[in-house]
Design an enzyme around this catalytic site. Structure first.
Site: not given
Ligand code: NAD
Ligand code: DAU
Length: 341
Positions: A127-128, A150
């Site tokens: 959603d970012e 990102y």
């Molecule tokens: P994560 O950081 O936990 O895991 C990412 C994985 O990708 C790791 O296992 C890493 O080793 C692998 N990776 C990184 N670079 C690579 C490369 N070049 N080749 C092969 N593998 C590679 O990520 P996550 O939080 O599980 O997110 C997964 C996907 O979902 C991402 O595309 C992220 O943008 C998307 N996403 C995450 C969130 C969230 O809240 N975490 C929300 C919406 C979308």
């Molecule tokens: O919205 C989806 C995204 O959510 C994914 O695409 C990203 O991969 C995932 O990392 C996440 O991004 P955010 O930046 O929203 O997540 P993060 O956990 O880093 O931060 C969540 C909120 O908390 C944000 O407003 C920043 C704040 N924050 C984060 C950290 C790490 C703090 O206040 N303190 C912290 O130490």
């Protein structure tokens, strides 16, 4: 769809998705293709490692040759791409790795999907890409207003997917998910960071005023939504995935402390993230029209997540005690404390 290549499957959401697919479809096979960066962790997949329908290949999605070999060897018909650099704060200090994996890596996978005539390419998006939404909610046709390296990289990946659909008929779908929480999330992301710090009576570092809002959804719900789009979604389409309800960071922190029986004095305000997006909000009516509903409220999702981290110290203590993590934590958080509001 029978032979899925799950790129980034050793990360947080990817590993939950692997578990979900193996449980849900008794005839599907899964090959995880993952580079094992700092965020990739085979401990996330320990419980499926012996499953005969599961295989693991260590590889980079930017490596076209290795991607092709894996597709051939495992007779892959579907790619679900979770592989990405994912932490916004890291993208501010090392944007290059985000551009490589999230844009170039996506292109490499799309080329392979085209060459092998795969049945489906699914891109796990965020959603970012809509940028901060101060009022109302984002729909899938909204313009993109990325503000961090990102989100800009993820938007580049999405655009490439749409280009391969339009130009080469690659049967592709995209989901744009909100913030996931749940088991196996690397403790740099705010929820597992706050839970594990609170367990250890360490400060919970809140950026800025803590009034930023996120739609925190349970990772299992997100996995089910991706499954729905894989099986019922229309190619060439984008689907938002979230609960549609936002929570302020400060309220999330207070709830974690309450669930763990810890004092509010652990909250520590620190200098804000540069370019910090104030609020994301998703309109999820398009995915709901396919029959998907989020099964967990924020409170239920957070409670289940806190319980998992309390019950699984073996998993996160190994990470947090490692030199790589401790070096990151020191570099990122030291000296950022500001006066309490
Ligand atoms: P994560 O950081 O936990 O895991 C990412 C994985 O990708 C790791 O296992 C890493 O080793 C692998 N990776 C990184 N670079 C690579 C490369 N070049 N080749 C092969 N593998 C590679 O990520 P996550 O939080 O599980 O997110 C997964 C996907 O979902 C991402 O595309 C992220 O943008 C998307 N996403 C995450 C969130 C969230 O809240 N975490 C929300 C919406 C979308
Ligand atoms: O919205 C989806 C995204 O959510 C994914 O695409 C990203 O991969 C995932 O990392 C996440 O991004 P955010 O930046 O929203 O997540 P993060 O956990 O880093 O931060 C969540 C909120 O908390 C944000 O407003 C920043 C704040 N924050 C984060 C950290 C790490 C703090 O206040 N303190 C912290 O130490």
């Amino acid at each position: 769809m029978r032979n899925l290549m799950i790129t980034g499957g050793a990360g947080f959401i990817g590993s939950n998705f692997v578990r979900y697919i193996l449980e849900r479809y008794s005839d599907y096979r899964v090959v995880v293709y993952d580079k094992l960066t700092y965020a990739g962790n085979l401990d996330n997949l320990l419980d499926v490692a012996q499953n005969p329908r599961y295989a693991f290949v260590q590889g980079d999605i930017c490596d076209a040759q290795a991607v092709r070999e894996t597709i051939r060897r495992y007779d892959v018909d579907t790619i679900v791409n979770f592989a990405a650099e994912t932490h916004v704060d890291r993208s501010l200090t090392d944007p290059g790795s985000f551009i490589m994996t999230d844009v170039f890596g996506t292109y490499v996978l799309l080329e392979a999907a085209k060459e092998f005539g795969l049945e489906r390419y699914h891109q796990v998006g965020t959603d970012e890409v809509y940028g901060q939404v101060l009022e109302g909610s984002s729909v899938e046709t909204d313009p993109l207003h990325t503000r961090s390296p990102y989100s800009a990289s993820k938007a580049g990946g999405d655009m490439m997917v749409l280009a391969y659909y339009a130009s080469f008929d690659v049967p592709a779908t995209i989901t744009r998910g909100s913030n996931n929480i749940g088991p196996y999330q690397y403790p740099e992301k705010v929820v597992p960071l706050f839970i594990t710090n609170a367990i250890d009576d360490k400060p919970l570092p809140i950026y800025g005023d803590g009034l930023q809002m996120r739609d925190y959804q349970y990772v299992r719900d997100h996995c089910e939504g991706i499954d729905v789009v894989l099986h019922k979604g229309r190619v060439g389409e984008i689907y938002n995935l979230g609960t549609g309800v936002e929570t302020r960071n400060i309220d999330m922190a207070r709830l974690i402390l309450e669930l763990l029986g810890k004092p509010e004095s652990l909250i520590q305000y620190i200098t804000d993230r540069p370019g910090h997006d104030r609020r994301y909000s998703l309109d999820v009516s398009k995915i709901q029209a396919l029959g998907w509903r989020s099964q967990h409220t924020f409170a239920q999702a957070l409670e289940a997540t806190v319980r998992w981290y309390v019950d699984n110290e073996w998993w996160w203590r190994k990470i947090k005690s490692g030199e790589q993590y401790r070096e990151y934590y020191q570099r990122h958080y030291a000296g950022r404390e500001i006066e309490k509001k």
